[in-house]
Write a protein that holds these residues in place. Structure first.
Motif, PDB file in Angstrom:
ATOM      1  N   PHE A  72       5.402  -4.672  13.784  1.00  0.00           N
ATOM      2  CA  PHE A  72       5.375  -5.889  14.603  1.00  0.00           C
ATOM      3  C   PHE A  72       4.321  -6.868  14.085  1.00  0.00           C
ATOM      4  O   PHE A  72       4.554  -8.081  14.037  1.00  0.00           O
ATOM      5  N   ARG A  73       3.164  -6.349  13.703  1.00  0.00           N
ATOM      6  CA  ARG A  73       2.107  -7.232  13.199  1.00  0.00           C
ATOM      7  C   ARG A  73       2.560  -7.968  11.937  1.00  0.00           C
ATOM      8  O   ARG A  73       2.349  -9.173  11.791  1.00  0.00           O
ATOM      9  N   VAL A  74       3.177  -7.217  11.014  1.00  0.00           N
ATOM     10  CA  VAL A  74       3.642  -7.825   9.766  1.00  0.00           C
ATOM     11  C   VAL A  74       4.756  -8.831  10.049  1.00  0.00           C
ATOM     12  O   VAL A  74       4.819  -9.905   9.430  1.00  0.00           O
ATOM     13  N   ALA A  75       5.652  -8.515  10.990  1.00  0.00           N
ATOM     14  CA  ALA A  75       6.716  -9.451  11.361  1.00  0.00           C
ATOM     15  C   ALA A  75       6.133 -10.734  11.945  1.00  0.00           C
ATOM     16  O   ALA A  75       6.733 -11.816  11.842  1.00  0.00           O
ATOM     17  N   ASN A  76       4.943 -10.623  12.548  1.00  0.00           N
ATOM     18  CA  ASN A  76       4.253 -11.800  13.085  1.00  0.00           C
ATOM     19  C   ASN A  76       3.460 -12.552  12.024  1.00  0.00           C
ATOM     20  O   ASN A  76       2.792 -13.544  12.339  1.00  0.00           O
ATOM     21  N   GLY A  77       3.502 -12.048  10.768  1.00  0.00           N
ATOM     22  CA  GLY A  77       2.833 -12.757   9.683  1.00  0.00           C
ATOM     23  C   GLY A  77       1.449 -12.253   9.334  1.00  0.00           C
ATOM     24  O   GLY A  77       0.770 -12.830   8.476  1.00  0.00           O
ATOM     25  N   GLU A  78       1.001 -11.167   9.964  1.00  0.00           N
ATOM     26  CA  GLU A  78      -0.335 -10.645   9.684  1.00  0.00           C
ATOM     27  C   GLU A  78      -0.371  -9.946   8.326  1.00  0.00           C
ATOM     28  O   GLU A  78       0.657  -9.501   7.802  1.00  0.00           O
ATOM     29  N   THR A  79      -1.567  -9.803   7.793  1.00  0.00           N
ATOM     30  CA  THR A  79      -1.750  -9.123   6.512  1.00  0.00           C
ATOM     31  C   THR A  79      -2.236  -7.691   6.729  1.00  0.00           C
ATOM     32  O   THR A  79      -2.889  -7.396   7.741  1.00  0.00           O
ATOM     33  N   ILE A  80      -1.913  -6.834   5.785  1.00  0.00           N
ATOM     34  CA  ILE A  80      -2.392  -5.445   5.843  1.00  0.00           C
ATOM     35  C   ILE A  80      -3.626  -5.255   4.977  1.00  0.00           C
ATOM     36  O   ILE A  80      -4.246  -4.183   5.005  1.00  0.00           O
ATOM     37  N   LYS A  81      -4.016  -6.274   4.228  1.00  0.00           N
ATOM     38  CA  LYS A  81      -5.108  -6.138   3.275  1.00  0.00           C
ATOM     39  C   LYS A  81      -6.408  -5.739   3.984  1.00  0.00           C
ATOM     40  O   LYS A  81      -6.838  -6.390   4.935  1.00  0.00           O
ATOM     41  N   ASP A  82      -7.001  -4.627   3.498  1.00  0.00           N
ATOM     42  CA  ASP A  82      -8.284  -4.121   4.000  1.00  0.00           C
ATOM     43  C   ASP A  82      -8.246  -3.771   5.484  1.00  0.00           C
ATOM     44  O   ASP A  82      -9.295  -3.692   6.135  1.00  0.00           O
ATOM     45  N   ARG A  83      -7.060  -3.524   6.022  1.00  0.00           N
ATOM     46  CA  ARG A  83      -6.963  -3.254   7.468  1.00  0.00           C
ATOM     47  C   ARG A  83      -6.337  -1.900   7.792  1.00  0.00           C
ATOM     48  O   ARG A  83      -6.366  -1.484   8.944  1.00  0.00           O
ATOM     49  N   MET A  84      -5.778  -1.201   6.812  1.00  0.00           N
ATOM     50  CA  MET A  84      -5.142   0.085   7.069  1.00  0.00           C
ATOM     51  C   MET A  84      -5.969   1.204   6.439  1.00  0.00           C
ATOM     52  O   MET A  84      -6.534   1.049   5.363  1.00  0.00           O
ATOM     53  N   HIS A  85      -6.022   2.336   7.128  1.00  0.00           N
ATOM     54  CA  HIS A  85      -6.750   3.488   6.612  1.00  0.00           C
ATOM     55  C   HIS A  85      -6.095   3.983   5.318  1.00  0.00           C
ATOM     56  O   HIS A  85      -4.872   4.033   5.209  1.00  0.00           O
ATOM     57  N   GLN A  86      -6.917   4.398   4.361  1.00  0.00           N
ATOM     58  CA  GLN A  86      -6.397   4.837   3.074  1.00  0.00           C
ATOM     59  C   GLN A  86      -6.687   6.307   2.766  1.00  0.00           C
ATOM     60  O   GLN A  86      -6.225   6.831   1.767  1.00  0.00           O
ATOM     61  N   THR A  87      -7.451   6.982   3.625  1.00  0.00           N
ATOM     62  CA  THR A  87      -7.822   8.377   3.368  1.00  0.00           C
ATOM     63  C   THR A  87      -7.248   9.272   4.457  1.00  0.00           C
ATOM     64  O   THR A  87      -7.604   9.131   5.633  1.00  0.00           O
ATOM     65  N   PRO A  88      -6.360  10.215   4.102  1.00  0.00           N
ATOM     66  CA  PRO A  88      -5.792  11.111   5.116  1.00  0.00           C
ATOM     67  C   PRO A  88      -6.797  12.159   5.566  1.00  0.00           C
ATOM     68  O   PRO A  88      -7.658  12.591   4.791  1.00  0.00           O
ATOM     69  N   ILE A  89      -6.688  12.561   6.820  1.00  0.00           N
ATOM     70  CA  ILE A  89      -7.545  13.600   7.380  1.00  0.00           C
ATOM     71  C   ILE A  89      -6.665  14.649   8.043  1.00  0.00           C
ATOM     72  O   ILE A  89      -5.865  14.340   8.924  1.00  0.00           O
ATOM     73  N   GLY A  90      -6.798  15.912   7.601  1.00  0.00           N
ATOM     74  CA  GLY A  90      -6.059  17.003   8.205  1.00  0.00           C
ATOM     75  C   GLY A  90      -4.659  17.163   7.633  1.00  0.00           C
ATOM     76  O   GLY A  90      -4.330  16.632   6.564  1.00  0.00           O
ATOM     77  N   HIS A  91      -3.837  17.905   8.356  1.00  0.00           N
ATOM     78  CA  HIS A  91      -2.469  18.185   7.921  1.00  0.00           C
ATOM     79  C   HIS A  91      -1.553  18.126   9.135  1.00  0.00           C
ATOM     80  O   HIS A  91      -1.910  18.579  10.227  1.00  0.00           O
ATOM     81  N   SER A  92      -0.367  17.554   8.948  1.00  0.00           N
ATOM     82  CA  SER A  92       0.571  17.379  10.057  1.00  0.00           C
ATOM     83  C   SER A  92       1.964  17.831   9.641  1.00  0.00           C
ATOM     84  O   SER A  92       2.393  17.569   8.513  1.00  0.00           O
ATOM     85  N   LEU A 125       0.838  -1.193   0.000  1.00  0.00           N
ATOM     86  CA  LEU A 125       0.000   0.000   0.000  1.00  0.00           C
ATOM     87  C   LEU A 125       0.874   1.244   0.000  1.00  0.00           C
ATOM     88  O   LEU A 125       1.997   1.234   0.525  1.00  0.00           O
ATOM     89  N   ALA A 126       0.349   2.327  -0.581  1.00  0.00           N
ATOM     90  CA  ALA A 126       0.960   3.649  -0.451  1.00  0.00           C
ATOM     91  C   ALA A 126       0.145   4.422   0.573  1.00  0.00           C
ATOM     92  O   ALA A 126      -1.043   4.686   0.369  1.00  0.00           O
ATOM     93  N   LEU A 127       0.778   4.729   1.707  1.00  0.00           N
ATOM     94  CA  LEU A 127       0.089   5.429   2.789  1.00  0.00           C
ATOM     95  C   LEU A 127       0.394   6.926   2.691  1.00  0.00           C
ATOM     96  O   LEU A 127       1.029   7.519   3.556  1.00  0.00           O
ATOM     97  N   GLY A 128      -0.036   7.520   1.588  1.00  0.00           N
ATOM     98  CA  GLY A 128       0.121   8.958   1.415  1.00  0.00           C
ATOM     99  C   GLY A 128       1.542   9.380   1.101  1.00  0.00           C
ATOM    100  O   GLY A 128       2.424   8.580   0.805  1.00  0.00           O
ATOM    101  N   ASP A 129       1.750  10.693   1.163  1.00  0.00           N
ATOM    102  CA  ASP A 129       3.038  11.286   0.808  1.00  0.00           C
ATOM    103  C   ASP A 129       3.413  12.363   1.809  1.00  0.00           C
ATOM    104  O   ASP A 129       2.588  12.819   2.606  1.00  0.00           O
ATOM    105  N   ARG A 130       4.685  12.764   1.764  1.00  0.00           N
ATOM    106  CA  ARG A 130       5.210  13.792   2.671  1.00  0.00           C
ATOM    107  C   ARG A 130       6.116  14.730   1.886  1.00  0.00           C
ATOM    108  O   ARG A 130       6.830  14.300   0.973  1.00  0.00           O
ATOM    109  N   ASP A 131       6.117  15.996   2.253  1.00  0.00           N
ATOM    110  CA  ASP A 131       7.061  16.948   1.694  1.00  0.00           C
ATOM    111  C   ASP A 131       8.173  17.181   2.705  1.00  0.00           C
ATOM    112  O   ASP A 131       7.906  17.461   3.880  1.00  0.00           O
ATOM    113  N   CYS A 132       9.422  17.060   2.255  1.00  0.00           N
ATOM    114  CA  CYS A 132      10.590  17.208   3.140  1.00  0.00           C
ATOM    115  C   CYS A 132      11.576  18.205   2.536  1.00  0.00           C
ATOM    116  O   CYS A 132      12.792  18.026   2.610  1.00  0.00           O
ATOM    117  N   SER A 133      11.062  19.276   1.919  1.00  0.00           N
ATOM    118  CA  SER A 133      11.917  20.163   1.131  1.00  0.00           C
ATOM    119  C   SER A 133      12.738  21.141   1.959  1.00  0.00           C
ATOM    120  O   SER A 133      13.775  21.619   1.491  1.00  0.00           O
TER     121      SER A 133
END
Length: 664
Positions: A326-346, A227-235
């Protein structure tokens, strides 16, 4: 089999962050410390500690020893954090060969992306755009590599960029703008690359004059999902190193964002990536490109680890990336389990002990008092205790401040508010400079490129000077009032501060200045600093109908008594020194001599006794914190005596050479 206890092969704020992430899943942790007791910021989080005589980079770069520590502390997993061995495929293999779980990408993925040159090859093979360049510059004794570089420059034009093939963080990087600079730039870039990464292989690229540094957070699992979990600017960077990062990256067209995310996912899938990683790009932000729907971007590198700036992604996606590792290292899947829509600005600020007026050189030294401000949308990633020391042995980053808001404007305002209410009493830091950046219109009202600091440095310093002078009289009166009260006193029992009570009586007056102190903080003193005392607090000023907050710190350090006041985030000091304590820094006798600007190793001495030197001529090169620093003559003169040799270790302000200043 689930992870029960993880060994953290790292230190500072990232060690704390990993321990916190592990705790959310019920995983215990183990870490290293030196001295009499572990750092307070790890107490209550880390379950087992390994005590070592001294912490130094070599310790954290010793793969065999890290595995030994993990076994000694009865861990069944290792998390490398970032830096040190985090992108070392051999270390990952050693961990797994010892029967431990590696919390990160596979050794194979790390190896494929370790070399920027090989990463460029893989990127091109999977239709990820790259800047024109030479993947591996063959350095030869006959100097034929110089012709290769000059031919490339003639074809693509100056400026060109040299960078280390095996690393990042600005180390081993040089911008070359003219033919006569080529030879020395190659030598310097290669030397720095060898010091930082043990490999002098270089890449040559066409240099983009108006680039933005934008990266995509990717996450993969062992089931083939990426998955691509958004982007960041580091300029916003100095010395090619980031100091401000934000998510999402502002100003990208929807088309550019989608194409960039797709490219990052293609690259990650090409190396069967799992766990957290980052694909970094340069975006051409030249005036003719920035307004296009299809903005041009180019692959820069892939970081096969957790990034320093991961908190801004966590904030807008409401995900714990460390826990997911840690979850992935334990063999878990990320499919349909991670948020895909960002909210706000950080937005994240990196807090450094560095001299922003002196080429942003590291400025290690004592932390007399640290009291972070917490409020809505504020997150701290701190790697120092309330009383601490920034050592010259490691990177001078003390921690990170993250602010999240409904939009970019609110995030900026929350950063400013938090910085102005935070006590960080240290001789030199970049906090005032960061405040200047946040207030600058070119940052707040537009989108900066990597040239931001170079282009606006004079304006930023002028803003600081003007503001500092405007508040000087008020600050002096506050300092005087604090000094009239009790000083920090010695105590028989180390470990807890005895607070000075009744520092201000409510509504006490100083001429037309009214102030009171509603908040005074008691902090634990780490055992290794048991001879130091500090009182930290926040107060309010009411002057001519205007209300203003301030912070303060009273401290005792090596016989000195110091009073520090932070007014609108800018520092003001007073110091009392006993007669037998010499002032730090250069003495008046040394003012015409050449001194080391930072502690480090002498890489090269470029002058000898009797040489005449010109103003700004480089007389020596030092290596400190894996970066090379030029020592220049402040004026023209003649070298009377050279006091150091290549390979010698020196301290900050140590004399390198004596000289006679040329007559005007």
């Amino acid at each position: 089999m689930s992870i029960k206890r993880v060994f953290i092969a790292n230190r500072g704020e990232i060690a704390r962050r990993i321990a916190l992430g592990a705790r959310t899943l019920g995983i215990e942790s183990a870490a290293i410390y030196s001295g009499d007791a572990p750092p307070a910021f790890l107490e209550g989080l880390v379950h087992r500690f390994i005590q070592v005589p001294e912490e130094n980079p070599a310790l954290y770069l010793n793969a065999e020893l890290m595995v030994q520590f993990a076994q000694q502390s009865e861990c069944d997993a290792v998390h490398p954090g970032f830096g040190f061995l985090s992108e070392n495929a051999r270390f990952a293999n050693l961990v797994e060969e010892a029967g431990l779980t590696w919390v990160g990408p596979t050794a194979c993925s790390i190896a494929e992306m370790a070399s920027k040159a090989e990463a460029r090859d893989i990127a091109k093979a999977h239709q990820v755009p790259v800047v024109p360049g030479i993947e591996r510059l063959p350095i030869s004794e006959d100097g034929s590599h110089l012709k290769i570089v000059r031919d490339f420059a003639r074809q693509h034009g100056f400026p060109i960029l040299l960078k280390a093939a095996m690393g990042g963080g600005g180390k081993g990087m040089r911008v070359v703008r003219a033919d006569e600079e080529v030879e020395e730039a190659i030598r310097r870039a290669q030397s720095e690359a060898i010091n930082a990464f043990g490999d002098g292989t270089l890449i040559v690229e066409r240099y983009l004059e108006y680039p933005r540094h934008v990266e995509v957070q990717i996450f993969g699992d062992s089931h083939g999902h990426v998955l691509a979990l958004g982007d960041r600017d580091c300029s916003v960077q100095r010395r090619h190193q980031k100091i401000i990062e934000e998510a999402p990256a502002p100003g990208l067209s929807a088309d550019t964002r989608a194409r960039m995310h797709e490219a990052a996912i293609r690259l990650a899938r090409a190396v069967s990536y799992r766990s957290a990683g980052t694909v970094e790009f340069l975006v051409d932000w030249s005036p003719e490109q920035r307004t296009k729907a299809e903005q041009q971007f180019y692959f820069l590198e892939m970081n096969t680890r957790l990034q320093v700036e991961h908190p801004v992604t966590e904030q807008i996606f409401n995900e714990d990336l460390v826990a997911w590792q840690f979850r992935v290292a334990n063999g878990e899947t990320i499919k349909d389990r991670m948020h895909q829509t960002p909210i706000g600005h950080s937005i994240e600020l990196r807090l450094y002990a560095e001299d922003t007026r002196n080429k942003f050189l590291p400025a290690p030294g004592p932390v007399h008092g640290f009291l972070p401000y917490h409020g809505p949308g504020i997150r701290w990633e701190a790697g120092i205790d309330p009383i601490d020391e920034v050592t010259p042995r490691f990177d001078p980053m003390m921690g990170k401040l993250v602010a999240t808001g409904a939009d970019r404007t609110q995030a900026i305002q929350r950063l400013i508010h938090s910085l102005t209410h935070t006590v960080l009493a240290i001789p030199t830091s970049n906090i005032p400079f960061l405040l200047a950046v946040l207030h600058h219109e070119a940052f707040a009202a537009s989108i900066p490129t990597t040239r931001f600091i170079d282009e606006h440095l004079a304006e930023l310093n002028e803003w600081l000077d003007t503001r500092q002078q405007k508040q000087q009289k008020t600050a002096e009166r506050i300092l005087q009032k604090i000094e009239q009260r009790d000083k920090p006193r010695s105590q028989e029992t180390p470990g807890v501060l005895e607070l000075t009570r009744d520092i201000f009586q409510k509504e006490s007056r100083l001429t037309d200045l009214e102030m009171h102190l509603p908040h005074v903080q008691q902090v634990a003193v780490p055992h290794r600093f048991r001879n130091r005392l500090a009182v930290l607090g926040r107060g309010l000023i009411f002057e001519q109908g205007h209300r203003q907050s301030f912070c303060f710190c009273q401290a005792r350090y090596q016989g000195h008594r110091l009073t520090w006041v932070g007014l609108d985030g800018l520092p003001y000091w007073r110091e009392e020194k006993p007669d037998d304590v010499l002032a730090s820094g250069r003495s008046s006798a040394q003012s015409a001599d050449i001194c080391a600007p930072v502690p480090g190793k002498v890489v090269k001495v470029l002058v000898k006794t009797g040489d005449n030197v010109k103003e700004r001529q480089i007389v020596a090169i030092l290596e400190s914190m894996k970066m090379e620093f030029e020592v220049q003559a402040s004026r023209s003169g003649c070298i009377d005596e050279v006091l150091v040799a290549t390979g010698q270790q020196v301290q900050a302000d140590e004399l390198l050479a004596r000289w006679r200043v040329a007559a005007p």
